[in-house]
Every structure is written in structure tokens, then in C-alpha cells.
Motif scaffolding. Structure first.
Motif, mmCIF file in Angstrom:
data_model
loop_
_atom_site.group_PDB
_atom_site.id
_atom_site.type_symbol
_atom_site.label_atom_id
_atom_site.label_comp_id
_atom_site.label_asym_id
_atom_site.label_seq_id
_atom_site.Cartn_x
_atom_site.Cartn_y
_atom_site.Cartn_z
ATOM 1 N N SER A 13 -7.335 2.650 -5.482
ATOM 2 C CA SER A 13 -8.211 2.042 -6.484
ATOM 3 C C SER A 13 -7.675 0.637 -6.779
ATOM 4 C CB SER A 13 -8.214 2.888 -7.769
ATOM 5 O OG SER A 13 -8.964 2.259 -8.788
ATOM 6 N N VAL A 14 -8.201 -0.341 -6.018
ATOM 7 C CA VAL A 14 -7.637 -1.688 -6.059
ATOM 8 C C VAL A 14 -8.757 -2.733 -6.110
ATOM 9 C CG1 VAL A 14 -6.292 -3.402 -4.775
ATOM 10 C CG2 VAL A 14 -5.539 -1.041 -4.829
ATOM 11 N N CYS A 31 -1.287 6.333 -7.020
ATOM 12 C CA CYS A 31 -2.732 6.157 -7.075
ATOM 13 C C CYS A 31 -3.424 7.271 -7.850
ATOM 14 C CB CYS A 31 -3.296 6.055 -5.664
ATOM 15 S SG CYS A 31 -5.034 5.563 -5.620
ATOM 16 N N ARG A 32 -3.057 8.519 -7.591
ATOM 17 C CA ARG A 32 -3.718 9.648 -8.253
ATOM 18 C C ARG A 32 -3.522 9.585 -9.762
ATOM 19 N NH1 ARG A 32 -2.609 15.534 -5.871
ATOM 20 N NH2 ARG A 32 -3.615 14.448 -4.121
ATOM 21 N N GLN A 52 -7.371 3.934 -14.596
ATOM 22 C CA GLN A 52 -6.751 2.637 -14.369
ATOM 23 C C GLN A 52 -6.922 2.192 -12.923
ATOM 24 O OE1 GLN A 52 -2.813 3.910 -15.736
ATOM 25 N NE2 GLN A 52 -3.003 2.506 -17.474
ATOM 26 N N THR A 53 -6.770 0.926 -12.698
ATOM 27 C CA THR A 53 -6.834 0.385 -11.341
ATOM 28 C C THR A 53 -5.783 -0.702 -11.186
ATOM 29 O OG1 THR A 53 -8.340 -0.489 -9.651
ATOM 30 C CG2 THR A 53 -8.501 -1.454 -11.844
ATOM 31 N N VAL A 54 -5.519 -1.059 -9.962
ATOM 32 C CA VAL A 54 -4.549 -2.107 -9.650
ATOM 33 C C VAL A 54 -5.308 -3.376 -9.274
ATOM 34 C CG1 VAL A 54 -2.757 -2.850 -8.026
ATOM 35 C CG2 VAL A 54 -2.780 -0.498 -8.873
ATOM 36 N N ARG A 67 0.835 -1.209 0.000
ATOM 37 C CA ARG A 67 0.000 0.000 0.000
ATOM 38 C C ARG A 67 0.868 1.258 0.000
ATOM 39 N NH1 ARG A 67 -1.545 2.706 4.487
ATOM 40 N NH2 ARG A 67 -1.286 0.860 5.826
ATOM 41 N N GLU A 68 1.919 1.257 0.812
ATOM 42 C CA GLU A 68 2.806 2.422 0.883
ATOM 43 C C GLU A 68 3.490 2.692 -0.461
ATOM 44 O OE1 GLU A 68 5.361 1.336 4.059
ATOM 45 O OE2 GLU A 68 3.981 1.998 5.636
ATOM 46 N N GLN A 69 3.803 1.618 -1.209
ATOM 47 C CA GLN A 69 4.442 1.809 -2.512
ATOM 48 C C GLN A 69 3.443 2.248 -3.576
ATOM 49 O OE1 GLN A 69 8.542 -0.729 -2.458
ATOM 50 N NE2 GLN A 69 7.061 -1.126 -4.054
ATOM 51 N N LEU A 70 2.169 1.846 -3.410
ATOM 52 C CA LEU A 70 1.157 2.195 -4.402
ATOM 53 C C LEU A 70 0.604 3.607 -4.222
ATOM 54 C CD1 LEU A 70 -0.992 -1.076 -4.670
ATOM 55 C CD2 LEU A 70 0.528 -0.124 -6.411
ATOM 56 N N GLN A 71 0.590 4.106 -3.000
ATOM 57 C CA GLN A 71 -0.047 5.393 -2.714
ATOM 58 C C GLN A 71 0.437 6.543 -3.599
ATOM 59 O OE1 GLN A 71 0.495 5.491 1.559
ATOM 60 N NE2 GLN A 71 -1.721 5.342 1.915
ATOM 61 N N PRO A 72 1.746 6.712 -3.833
ATOM 62 C CA PRO A 72 2.185 7.822 -4.689
ATOM 63 C C PRO A 72 1.687 7.699 -6.134
ATOM 64 C CG PRO A 72 4.009 6.963 -3.384
ATOM 65 C CD PRO A 72 2.893 5.986 -3.254
#
Length: 250
Positions: free
Chosen positions: A136-137, A92-93, A100-102, A85-90
């Protein structure tokens, strides 16, 4: 089973040009007690991305690493999810801006534990809720075990988390579940399993192992499976002409 599943998806992602990261749950190098440790590529996670130009080399590195892992120790899924989550947060926007989504696939053969041991499903539930609220996952849990207690726990997690969460078992178990649910109109295939365990946004495919599909739902799934090409005209909706179109397509 976990290695075969991961490598199968890595090859298909490379073929379709979909970038993927494969995060190792317990690489043996991470101190779970030290908050803030960054995951290291080539040890804690592996990239497979056709756009990099060296996708085949990335594939070989992933396969070598998975082959060297000897399953043992804890199953700190919640802690690993926090780091993901910490790696994805930057990012996400930017993902949301491009529509797009993960897809996050958790592949496991055991019960989630805390960093110091002990079954800890509450921490997993809270982390999944945080991911659902902040990112967005779309989440898939792929179970690689015959242990009923593991399946029961993750079904409880599914019921507790307000999140798009799919629980997928191995192909044989899913085929039996689809039949028990009353969906006899299709033969459950490796390709269908690949799509479902890799994360699909088609709700009808998620429902296959839960209840009999309604006629319109079954018609939609049938067309997705047998129509050739995105530009092919839709099948007629009347029952007899529809069945004839399916037979011709087969």
C-alpha cells in the motif's frame, strides 16, 4: 537541491510527528551485486521520528550525512527500491489493518541505471509495478534537474506503470506548469510545493499542472488553502458569496 528538499521535509515531519526514513541511493558502502544485503541505519538510511524522543539528534545526523555525500557513480534506483520493498513487506499487513499507507518519494537528478551501468528504465518500471501490486504505497518522483531527457523518461514511466505516481519538478517549474495549465486562480507557494512533493492524496492538487481545474475542483482547493482550522464551516457554493468568503479569509 536534493539536500535542501530532504532536510525541509525532515523538519516538517518531525514537527507534525510523522515518522520518516531517508534512504541514501548510493552510500558508497553497499555492494549492489550481492542480493540480500540489509540496509544499515546510519549509513544506508536515516530515521527521523518524534516518537523516538531524540528527533533533533536524528535530524543533525541526517544533515551531517547529506552534507558529506559527493554525488558520483551509478543511479541504481530500481535496486534500491527492491531493498526498500523487502523492508516494507513485513509491515504492510499491519499498516493496512490501521488504514495507513506509505508515501515513497524518489528524489533524483539523473537517469536510472543498472548495477553495472547503462540506462535501465525497464527494471525501474517492473519494480514500481511490483511495489504497486504488493504494498500500500503512494509514489512521488521529485526531479532535481534541468535535463529534459530525465523528465521525459520519468513521464514515460508514469504512462507505463499502473500505479498512483506523481511527477513533481522544482517549485519554479511547477509554478510555470500550473500557469500553462490554466490555473491562474492561485499563486503557487512554497507550502503548496511542500505538500505536493511530499505526497498528497488530494487528486485536485495533482491535477494543478495538467489541466484547468473545474469550478468545483478550484473551489475545493481554494477552501483547503484559506480556511482556518478543520472545524471552520465550509464556504458557500454560490459564486459571489464564495468569492466574498475567500476574500474575508485572506
Amino acid at each position: 537541491e536534493i539536500k535542501d528538499m530532504a532536510m525541509n521535509h525532515a523538519r516538517w515531519n518531525l514537527e507534525f510527528g510523522v515518522p520518516a526514513e531517508f534512504v541514501i541511493l548510493n552510500s558508497g558502502t553497499t555492494s549492489w551485486n550481492q542480493v540480500g544485503n540489509d540496509m544499515e541505519e546510519g549509513i544506508d538510511y536515516f530515521m527521523v521520528d518524534a516518537a523516538s524522543g531524540n528527533g533533533k539528534e536524528q535530524l543533525q545526523k541526517l544533515e551531517k550525512s547529506l552534507g558529506a555525500i559527493k554525488p558520483k557513480g551509478l543511479t541504481p534506483i530500481a535496486e534500491r527500491l527492491r531493498r526498500i520493498r523487502e523492508q516494507l513487506q513485513p509491515k504492510c499487513r499491519d499498516l493496512l489493518a490501521h488504514g495507513q499507507t506509505v508515501v515513497l518519494v524518489i528524489v533524483t537528478d539523473g537517469l536510472p541505471t543498472g548495477p553495472s551501468g547503462g540506462i535501465d528504465h525497464r527494471q525501474l518500471v517492473e519494480e514500481l509495478r511490483t511495489i504497486g501490486n504488493e504494498l500500500s504505497v503512494h509514489v512521488v518522483v521529485r526531479l532535481c534537474t534541468d535535463d529534459d531527457s530525465v523528465a521525459e523518461l520519468y513521464n514515460r514511466v508514469d504512462a507505463e506503470v499502473e500505479l498512483q505516481l506523481d511527477i513533481v519538478d522544482d517549485m519554479r517549474a511547477e509554478a510555470h506548469e500550473c500557469a500553462r495549465a490554466g490555473n491562474y486562480f492561485l499563486a503557487y507557494s512554497p507550502e503548496l510545493q511542500l505538500v505536493r512533493e511530499g505526497g498528497t492524496f488530494c487528486k485536485e492538487l495533482d491535477l494543478l499542472d495538467e489541466r484547468p481545474l473545474e469550478p468545483l475542483e478550484a473551489a475545493l482547493v481554494s477552501q483547503m488553502l484559506v480556511r482556518v482550522g478543520l472545524d471552520a464551516p465550509p464556504f458557500p457554493m454560490e459564486p459571489i458569496p464564495f468569492c466574498n468568503a475567500v476574500r474575508e479569509a485572506l
